[in-house]
Design an enzyme around this catalytic site. Structure first.
Site, PDB file in Angstrom:
ATOM      1  CG  ASP A 178      -2.987 -40.585 -32.913  1.00 12.28           C
ATOM      2  OD1 ASP A 178      -2.676 -39.535 -33.507  1.00 12.28           O
ATOM      3  OD2 ASP A 178      -3.978 -41.259 -33.204  1.00 12.28           O
ATOM      4  CG  ASN A 235     -11.908 -49.550 -35.809  1.00 11.42           C
ATOM      5  OD1 ASN A 235     -11.829 -48.356 -35.497  1.00 11.42           O
ATOM      6  ND2 ASN A 235     -10.901 -50.382 -35.695  1.00 11.42           N
ATOM      7  CG  HIS A 288      -9.622 -45.904 -34.423  1.00  8.63           C
ATOM      8  ND1 HIS A 288      -9.185 -46.779 -35.400  1.00  8.63           N
ATOM      9  CD2 HIS A 288      -9.232 -44.681 -34.842  1.00  8.63           C
ATOM     10  CE1 HIS A 288      -8.576 -46.110 -36.355  1.00  8.63           C
ATOM     11  NE2 HIS A 288      -8.583 -44.829 -36.046  1.00  8.63           N
ATOM     12  CD  GLU A 345      -7.492 -49.766 -33.754  1.00  7.97           C
ATOM     13  OE1 GLU A 345      -8.678 -49.481 -34.006  1.00  7.97           O
ATOM     14  OE2 GLU A 345      -6.626 -49.899 -34.638  1.00  7.97           O
TER      15      GLU A 345
END
Ligand code: GLP
Length: 242
Positions: free
Chosen positions: A65, A132, A134, A139
């Site tokens: 990313d 979280n 990801h 996400e």
């Protein structure tokens, strides 16, 4: 999934290196990740290059990313991160390094990135994990079938990453280009590293939760070859024996 629970970060890096070492051969394609979790593994790779002469001349890499809007030479771009933490210290050729671009025609960039990966399938994809759940910047709520795409970052993720941007007096970008979960799942093998108590909930979801878009990493339960290397703090909520 194979799970290796280590005493500390140093041991995680060494164990992860043992897995990675198998793929440090001519012709192999590595999927790489940013974040603090893989830095120790990158140090092991650099040490191995310096001491054993393991060459990266015929190895290609694809990063997961990149932030949208940061010039490549920005100190917090993932381009800079990868060069500072790995590429500048090994003999990889610049033309064999691939990182999604967060500039220009983003849609076209994402499409071209997936095409390149289809032409050069990733042998091993390294992953960290967000608090979280990801992976890359997929996400919670991201559909499993997406390829490389532009995504909005959750506030919790921007908060987690603010420590890098605050000293610059800058805000964390609001968007990123990321390999999608479908792109990640195409890798032949996956190696995920995580440490610390703030990852415990995400690791629980990854290994023992239902496969759900609420914890994007849980999709890895459907992948045939995954190794997860964590410390005891990250494994704190696990109930099964590994
Ligand atoms: C970022 C990256 C992820 C990484 C995560 C965790 O959001 N996009 O690829 O896994 O951070 O980072 P860290 O390893 O620093 O906890």
């Amino acid at each position: 999934m194979k799970v290796i629970i280590c005493k500390n970060y140093d041991e995680i890096s060494k164990e992860a290196f043992k897995v990675m070492k198998e793929y440090l051969k001519p012709g192999k394609v590595l999927g790489l990740a940013t974040g603090s979790s893989p830095v120790g593994l990158y140090k092991e790779m650099i040490k191995d290059y310096e001491e054993n002469g393991t060459s990266y001349k015929d190895i290609k890499t694809f990063n997961l990313d990149e932030y949208v809007g940061l010039p490549v030479d920005h100190s917090e771009s993932y381009y800079t991160f990868m060069h500072e933490n790995l590429f500048n210290h090994i003999d990889i050729k610049e033309e064999n390094i691939h990182i999604p671009s967060g500039l220009g025609d983003l849609e076209e960039g994402c499409r071209a990135y997936d095409q390149m990966i289809d032409e050069c399938p990733v042998d091993i994809q390294l992953l960290g994990i967000g608090s979280n759940g990801h992976i890359g910047f997929n996400e919670p709520g991201t559909p499993f079938e997406l390829g490389t795409h532009v995504t909005d970052l959750k506030e919790s993720t921007r908060k987690d990453n603010a420590r890098f941007f605050d000293p610059l007096g800058e805000e964390v970008p609001t968007q990123a280009c990321t390999m999608g979960l479908a792109t990640i799942m195409k890798a032949k093998n996956i190696l995920l590293v995580a440490n610390g108590e703030n990852k415990a909930k995400a690791i629980k979801g990854l290994l023992e939760g239902p496969v759900t878009i609420d914890c994007p990493a849980s999709i890895l339960q459907n992948h045939p070859s995954v190794t997860v290397v964590i410390d005891e703090a990250a494994g704190k909520l696990l109930e099964k024996e590994y």
